[in-house]
Structure formats: C-alpha cells, structure tokens
Motif scaffolding. Sequence first.
Motif, PDB file in Angstrom:
ATOM      1  N   VAL A   1       0.837  -1.200   0.000  1.00 47.63           N
ATOM      2  CA  VAL A   1       0.000   0.000   0.000  1.00 47.63           C
ATOM      3  C   VAL A   1       0.871   1.250   0.000  1.00 47.63           C
ATOM      4  O   VAL A   1       2.071   1.198   0.283  1.00 47.63           O
ATOM      5  CB  VAL A   1      -0.936   0.026   1.231  1.00 47.63           C
TER       6      VAL A   1
ATOM      7  N   GLU B   1      -3.706   1.579  -3.582  1.00 57.22           N
ATOM      8  CA  GLU B   1      -4.377   1.425  -2.297  1.00 57.22           C
ATOM      9  C   GLU B   1      -3.646   2.322  -1.306  1.00 57.22           C
ATOM     10  O   GLU B   1      -2.418   2.255  -1.180  1.00 57.22           O
ATOM     11  CB  GLU B   1      -4.327  -0.037  -1.855  1.00 57.22           C
TER      12      GLU B   1
ATOM     13  N   LYS C   1     -10.285   1.511  -2.000  1.00 53.75           N
ATOM     14  CA  LYS C   1      -8.829   1.534  -1.881  1.00 53.75           C
ATOM     15  C   LYS C   1      -8.340   2.646  -0.951  1.00 53.75           C
ATOM     16  O   LYS C   1      -7.167   2.983  -0.944  1.00 53.75           O
ATOM     17  CB  LYS C   1      -8.200   1.695  -3.263  1.00 53.75           C
TER      18      LYS C   1
END
Length: 259
Positions: free
Chosen positions: A17, A75, A103
């Motif tokens: 992420v 994300e 996300k």
Amino acid sequence: MDTFVSAERLAYRLDDVRVVDVRDGWEYEGIGHLPGAVSIPFAEFRSRDGDAGMLPGADRWADLLSSAGIDADDEVVAYDDTHGVFAARFLVTAELYGHDTGKLHLLDGDYSAWSREHEVTTDVPDPEPTEYEPHESDESPLVTFEEVEAALADDGIVLVDTREAWEYEEGHLPGAVQLDWMELVDADSRGLKPRDELQSVLADRGIAPDRRVLLYCNTARRISHTYLVLRHLGYGNLAFYEGSLTEWEERGGAMETGA
C-alpha cells in the motif's frame, strides 16, 4: 481491507500500500513516521481558494499526489497523530476527487498508537513521481446550501452536528442532533470504539442506517471522520455538507441556539 485498518494488518501489508502521513512536516521528519510513509501535511490540501468549501482544487490535488508517487489506482492508508481526524479529511478529499473508496483506508488509531508496538523511522523515501489524474466522483456525497435548506423540513433526513456540545449550544442548524466526533473514539486505543458501542451511541441520537444522514461541522474536517465511521458501519445514504457552518452562516442560513 476495511475502511479502518488495524496496525497489525497494516504492518503485514506495508509493502502493498501507499502510506500517507498528514502531520506537519516537522513531526514527520523530527519525530519519525511509519516505514515508507510519504508526507502530505494537512495544510497543503486545505484551501478556500480551490473548489467548494475547503477542497484544494483538482490541479493542486493532482500535484500533491503525483509528487508523492501515488497513482489513481493505488491502495492508500492515511494516518495522523490526532485519532485520525486529519487523515480522514485526506481520504474524503481523495474520494471526492474520484479515488476508488474501496482503496482508501484510515489507520485505526494514529501515530502514537502505532509507535507503541511497531517500527518507526526518520528515513525519508524518494518516490517516483506519477501522473495522478483526479476526476469527479461518480456518486458524490456532497450537498449544496440549497439542498441543506430543503433538508431542514424533511423528516426522513437526520442532520448531524459533529462539533463539541458547547459549540452546538452557541448555534446549530435547526433540528440538528449533536454528536461530537470524539464520542466515537476510544481514549486508550486512540482508534474506534467497539462496533456495539458505536451503534449504541448512534442509536441514542436517532442516527439510524435506514435514514439519510447529513453531516456538518465548521469547516468539514470533523465530519470527515464521522463520515468514514458511518460508512464503516454500513450506512449507505450519507450526505456531506462541505461548506458546513462557514458557508451556512456567510449565506444567512437559519440557526438555533441552546441544547
């Protein structure tokens, strides 16, 4: 991942992420930050010279995220050191500029909670710039001054004032219920209260999932956190008054005082 992500879950997925720290730059650099986190301070994406309310403007937003190496399909997990209220504002801004809500995640807790058990660093990453392209959200929760005026006479809508009780007593929208956003936060964990406690607090104020919930505060910061909490709990009919009381009072909207 859910709208709110635990420190344990994030620690497991840090490499998957993009992590955004919205604290002041001196905190990010001097105190430390999550490994790999980029710095986008709150003040840099708040402006009354941009779009509606305090939104920074699409061009400014694109520049910030591009410089931070964030793509429109990344994300993203955001955090601050204030129970998530500033980070929530970042995520809502991303949603309003078209980022996929699935996300966008808020660290459940904040920097202080993370640092109790997880690694922090002062190493500053050097991300590869991107070409972030914002766009208008397909189903924007934003409502206008006129829509809020109409909502005052609609029994199917509950207006929620997320400010402190004393602010509410000094002046609020007619018929609004008062829910300090901090009532949803656990003082020890610095994150959300358990789900059953959240539902109890909301039920006590008549904020039910089957009603349209219209949120406001002063400058649309505090409602950002409450907005994410309600979405986390499955509330599907949410309205976000970006102008909040700043615009409402400037345009002579009706007000009430008292508890």
